[in-house]
Motif scaffolding. Structure first.
Motif, mmCIF file in Angstrom:
data_model
loop_
_atom_site.group_PDB
_atom_site.id
_atom_site.type_symbol
_atom_site.label_atom_id
_atom_site.label_comp_id
_atom_site.label_asym_id
_atom_site.label_seq_id
_atom_site.Cartn_x
_atom_site.Cartn_y
_atom_site.Cartn_z
ATOM 1 N N VAL A 1 38.606 38.418 46.127
ATOM 2 C CA VAL A 1 36.887 38.777 45.740
ATOM 3 C C VAL A 1 36.154 37.446 46.710
ATOM 4 O O VAL A 1 37.216 37.004 47.698
ATOM 5 C CB VAL A 1 37.287 37.762 43.800
ATOM 6 N N PRO A 2 34.984 37.613 46.298
ATOM 7 C CA PRO A 2 34.146 37.169 48.314
ATOM 8 C C PRO A 2 34.105 35.631 47.732
ATOM 9 O O PRO A 2 34.153 35.421 46.471
ATOM 10 C CB PRO A 2 32.501 37.708 46.957
ATOM 11 N N ASN A 3 34.204 34.964 48.642
ATOM 12 C CA ASN A 3 33.539 33.608 48.162
ATOM 13 C C ASN A 3 32.610 32.815 47.899
ATOM 14 O O ASN A 3 33.259 31.574 47.368
ATOM 15 C CB ASN A 3 33.222 32.551 50.023
ATOM 16 N N ASN A 4 32.251 33.216 47.388
ATOM 17 C CA ASN A 4 31.499 32.855 46.080
ATOM 18 C C ASN A 4 31.914 32.733 44.327
ATOM 19 O O ASN A 4 31.219 31.723 44.072
ATOM 20 C CB ASN A 4 29.752 32.842 45.896
ATOM 21 N N VAL A 5 32.936 33.155 44.834
ATOM 22 C CA VAL A 5 33.532 33.444 43.593
ATOM 23 C C VAL A 5 34.999 32.432 42.834
ATOM 24 O O VAL A 5 35.664 33.053 44.031
ATOM 25 C CB VAL A 5 34.041 34.772 42.637
ATOM 26 N N ILE A 6 34.942 31.522 42.147
ATOM 27 C CA ILE A 6 36.116 31.111 41.956
ATOM 28 C C ILE A 6 37.431 31.583 41.329
ATOM 29 O O ILE A 6 36.760 32.481 40.560
ATOM 30 C CB ILE A 6 35.576 29.699 41.491
ATOM 31 N N VAL A 7 37.909 31.707 41.812
ATOM 32 C CA VAL A 7 39.843 31.923 41.347
ATOM 33 C C VAL A 7 40.804 30.827 40.493
ATOM 34 O O VAL A 7 40.724 30.403 41.107
ATOM 35 C CB VAL A 7 40.019 33.344 42.440
ATOM 36 N N SER A 8 41.100 31.282 39.585
ATOM 37 C CA SER A 8 42.711 30.168 39.457
ATOM 38 C C SER A 8 43.764 31.238 38.498
ATOM 39 O O SER A 8 43.372 31.991 37.470
ATOM 40 C CB SER A 8 41.957 28.727 38.310
ATOM 41 N N ASN A 9 44.818 31.338 39.536
ATOM 42 C CA ASN A 9 46.038 32.418 38.601
ATOM 43 C C ASN A 9 46.660 31.395 38.235
ATOM 44 O O ASN A 9 46.899 30.077 38.349
ATOM 45 C CB ASN A 9 46.891 32.451 40.919
ATOM 46 N N ILE A 10 47.084 32.647 37.598
ATOM 47 C CA ILE A 10 48.515 31.359 36.595
ATOM 48 C C ILE A 10 49.184 32.974 36.312
ATOM 49 O O ILE A 10 49.369 33.980 35.814
ATOM 50 C CB ILE A 10 47.891 31.202 34.788
ATOM 51 N N TYR B 1 48.676 46.718 38.327
ATOM 52 C CA TYR B 1 48.294 47.175 39.078
ATOM 53 C C TYR B 1 47.314 47.545 38.840
ATOM 54 O O TYR B 1 45.703 48.024 38.866
ATOM 55 C CB TYR B 1 48.652 48.569 38.894
ATOM 56 N N ALA B 2 46.316 47.225 37.615
ATOM 57 C CA ALA B 2 44.886 47.381 37.360
ATOM 58 C C ALA B 2 43.905 45.862 37.572
ATOM 59 O O ALA B 2 42.980 45.873 37.153
ATOM 60 C CB ALA B 2 44.509 47.565 36.154
ATOM 61 N N ALA B 3 44.885 45.020 37.666
ATOM 62 C CA ALA B 3 43.972 43.577 38.118
ATOM 63 C C ALA B 3 42.870 43.920 39.339
ATOM 64 O O ALA B 3 41.644 43.187 38.887
ATOM 65 C CB ALA B 3 44.865 42.474 38.696
ATOM 66 N N GLN B 4 43.332 44.304 40.454
ATOM 67 C CA GLN B 4 41.587 44.584 41.423
ATOM 68 C C GLN B 4 40.720 44.826 40.599
ATOM 69 O O GLN B 4 39.435 44.584 41.188
ATOM 70 C CB GLN B 4 42.604 44.646 42.756
ATOM 71 N N VAL B 5 41.035 46.099 40.183
ATOM 72 C CA VAL B 5 39.745 47.593 39.597
ATOM 73 C C VAL B 5 39.043 46.355 38.721
ATOM 74 O O VAL B 5 37.679 46.132 39.259
ATOM 75 C CB VAL B 5 40.188 48.125 39.291
ATOM 76 N N VAL B 6 39.873 45.298 37.493
ATOM 77 C CA VAL B 6 39.194 44.637 37.031
ATOM 78 C C VAL B 6 38.236 43.076 37.418
ATOM 79 O O VAL B 6 36.652 43.173 37.290
ATOM 80 C CB VAL B 6 40.066 44.185 35.539
ATOM 81 N N ALA B 7 38.883 43.194 38.400
ATOM 82 C CA ALA B 7 38.135 41.888 39.373
ATOM 83 C C ALA B 7 36.886 41.985 40.062
ATOM 84 O O ALA B 7 35.778 41.763 39.989
ATOM 85 C CB ALA B 7 39.618 41.339 40.521
ATOM 86 N N LYS C 1 31.077 42.272 40.190
ATOM 87 C CA LYS C 1 30.364 43.173 40.390
ATOM 88 C C LYS C 1 28.807 42.703 39.147
ATOM 89 O O LYS C 1 27.696 42.693 39.193
ATOM 90 C CB LYS C 1 30.357 44.697 39.820
ATOM 91 N N ALA C 2 29.530 41.976 37.988
ATOM 92 C CA ALA C 2 28.897 41.822 36.825
ATOM 93 C C ALA C 2 28.766 40.718 36.708
ATOM 94 O O ALA C 2 28.379 39.611 36.254
ATOM 95 C CB ALA C 2 29.928 41.889 35.776
ATOM 96 N N SER D 1 33.572 49.686 30.219
ATOM 97 C CA SER D 1 32.768 50.724 31.064
ATOM 98 C C SER D 1 31.565 49.413 30.241
ATOM 99 O O SER D 1 30.392 50.292 31.631
ATOM 100 C CB SER D 1 32.717 52.394 30.620
ATOM 101 N N GLU D 2 31.346 49.324 29.770
ATOM 102 C CA GLU D 2 29.984 48.327 29.466
ATOM 103 C C GLU D 2 30.466 46.959 29.931
ATOM 104 O O GLU D 2 29.150 46.040 29.440
ATOM 105 C CB GLU D 2 30.462 48.077 27.976
ATOM 106 N N LEU D 3 31.599 47.183 30.732
ATOM 107 C CA LEU D 3 30.982 45.303 31.236
ATOM 108 C C LEU D 3 29.877 45.545 32.600
ATOM 109 O O LEU D 3 30.229 46.444 33.586
ATOM 110 C CB LEU D 3 32.125 45.365 32.420
ATOM 111 N N SER D 4 28.700 44.484 32.642
ATOM 112 C CA SER D 4 28.143 44.836 33.024
ATOM 113 C C SER D 4 27.085 42.965 32.762
ATOM 114 O O SER D 4 27.624 42.370 32.294
ATOM 115 C CB SER D 4 26.347 46.206 32.430
ATOM 116 N N GLU D 5 26.134 43.276 34.193
ATOM 117 C CA GLU D 5 25.905 41.956 34.478
ATOM 118 C C GLU D 5 25.152 41.835 33.269
ATOM 119 O O GLU D 5 24.815 40.332 32.653
ATOM 120 C CB GLU D 5 24.668 42.086 36.071
#
Lengths: 219, 219
Positions: free
Chosen positions: A185-194, A158-164, A169-170, A136-140
């Motif tokens: 995620v929005p286009n401006n966020v880069i994702v690399s999956n492993i 199952y929790a990945a999308q919520v965390v993403a 948001k942060a 809950s402390e994860l913030s900008e």
DNA sequence: TAGATTGTTAATCGATTAACAATC
DNA sequence: TAGATTGTTAATCGATTAACAATC
């Protein structure tokens, strides 16, 4: 050069080139030609020439090759191994804990500075001298304070999308996702999956295929 | 169907299909059409049709789609998620230790049964009830006793080839390599590489490229 | 200078996308 | 039956490989 965007395939070959180049350098060589690199990595000579041409800041010398030290510098610049980014890790389970301990990432320009988890037994503690906060402390604000712009996801699928969503948001710029799930995620966020499952599946499939082939050969 | 070998790209898409299919199934659906799968994964409809056709044991029903349960079973069979293999892990550092603790691999058909390391403080102990042997004990006999045919390499890059050679000598069928190095093995041994450095480099490069673009736009 | 090696243009190959015919 | 959706054949696209001209 260094204008056009590298293709995904090219990018994936760069760490291999880097590895070979470092080996060659440590064996005392100063220059290298494309054929040598191609041989070491089982690649096509022309492919290597094109790859190297598109990442080099200097041009090659006919009849001689290229400077190994320069190639290493160029590749490390592109891969970002010599500029450090701070990252936070969300999900301090067995994988997340291992990453908090792992020293090797700094060689690749990644410093993990903190963890986040919702497990009451973990949060508030430290792992390898790095604080673990409640999710809950994860913030900008906190990420700004930590100077972190990358989030690493090591929670169950199952929790990945919520965390993403929370990371977006942060205001992280990039996400390194180890959950066996596609995240949106929005286009401006880069994702690399492993995806460990995928990698394991490739191994398992090849084994299965090989065994089937042998069976039908013997049967 | 299920005759021709799947391409690497197809194989890498299977776990994604599996994920979506399981989500759809748990939301109560019984059948699915290719367009739905394509939408969920941002893929081309025709691509999905071809992928699914080449992994299905049943054919699809025009105007209706395909049975989700059947698709899940087919994909899991191909990926080997429902046949368990035993594996040993070589290199019980932070990553190796995490893997010995990690429960998630069993979902993908992999059971880690033992570790190997050369660190005198680690060898002879147990991690998560699994024995850790000295690396010198790695042998065909021991692997046979452990019923393990897969070796996982989690040692530093410089040690990877030596470990690979030892695993080959001990007659593993497959190697899952986490060292940031190419390893050379005979043709009959299957290797699946997972290179954290590469994955991270992809992220780093995309971030770099994005930031450069923004800079040049604003400058 | 001669020749090895680069850089670049053309050909091939494979994977993806589009078009369409078949069918439950 | 009509129409949605499949399976399949053809077109496109991109990446790799081959050929060759340029040059230190």
């Amino acid at each position: 050069m260094r204008e056009k965007k590298l293709t995904k395939n090219q990018l994936h070959r760069l760490p291999d080139y880097l590895w070979v180049l470092k080996n060659l350098e440590s064996s005392g060589l100063k220059t290298v030609n494309s054929q040598t690199l191609a041989d070491c990595l089982d690649l096509n000579n022309e492919l290597v020439r094109k790859d190297i041409a598109s990442i080099s800041t200097e041009s090659g010398i006919p009849n001689k090759g290229r400077k190994i030290s320069q190639l290493i510098a160029d590749i490390e610049t592109i891969l970002g191994f010599n500029r450090v980014s701070n990252a936070v890790i969300v999900g301090v389970g067995s994988l997340g804990t291992a990453f908090l301990h792992y020293k090797g990432f700094e060689d690749f320009g990644l410093r993990i500075v903190a963890g986040f988890d919702n497990n009451p037994y973990i949060k508030g503690k430290e792992v390898n001298d790095k604080p673990v906060y409640d999710i809950s402390e994860l913030s900008e604000e906190l990420l700004k304070k930590l100077n972190a712009n990358i989030g690493i996801i090591t929670v169950p699928g199952y929790a990945a999308q919520v965390v993403a969503d929370a990371l977006v948001k942060a205001k992280v710029q990039g996400i390194w996702n180890f959950a066996p799930t596609k995240i949106n995620v929005p286009n401006n966020v880069i994702v690399s999956n492993i995806n460990l499952a995928t990698s394991l599946a490739v191994l398992s499939y090849e084994l299965y295929f090989k065994n089937e082939k042998e069976k039908s050969k013997n049967g």
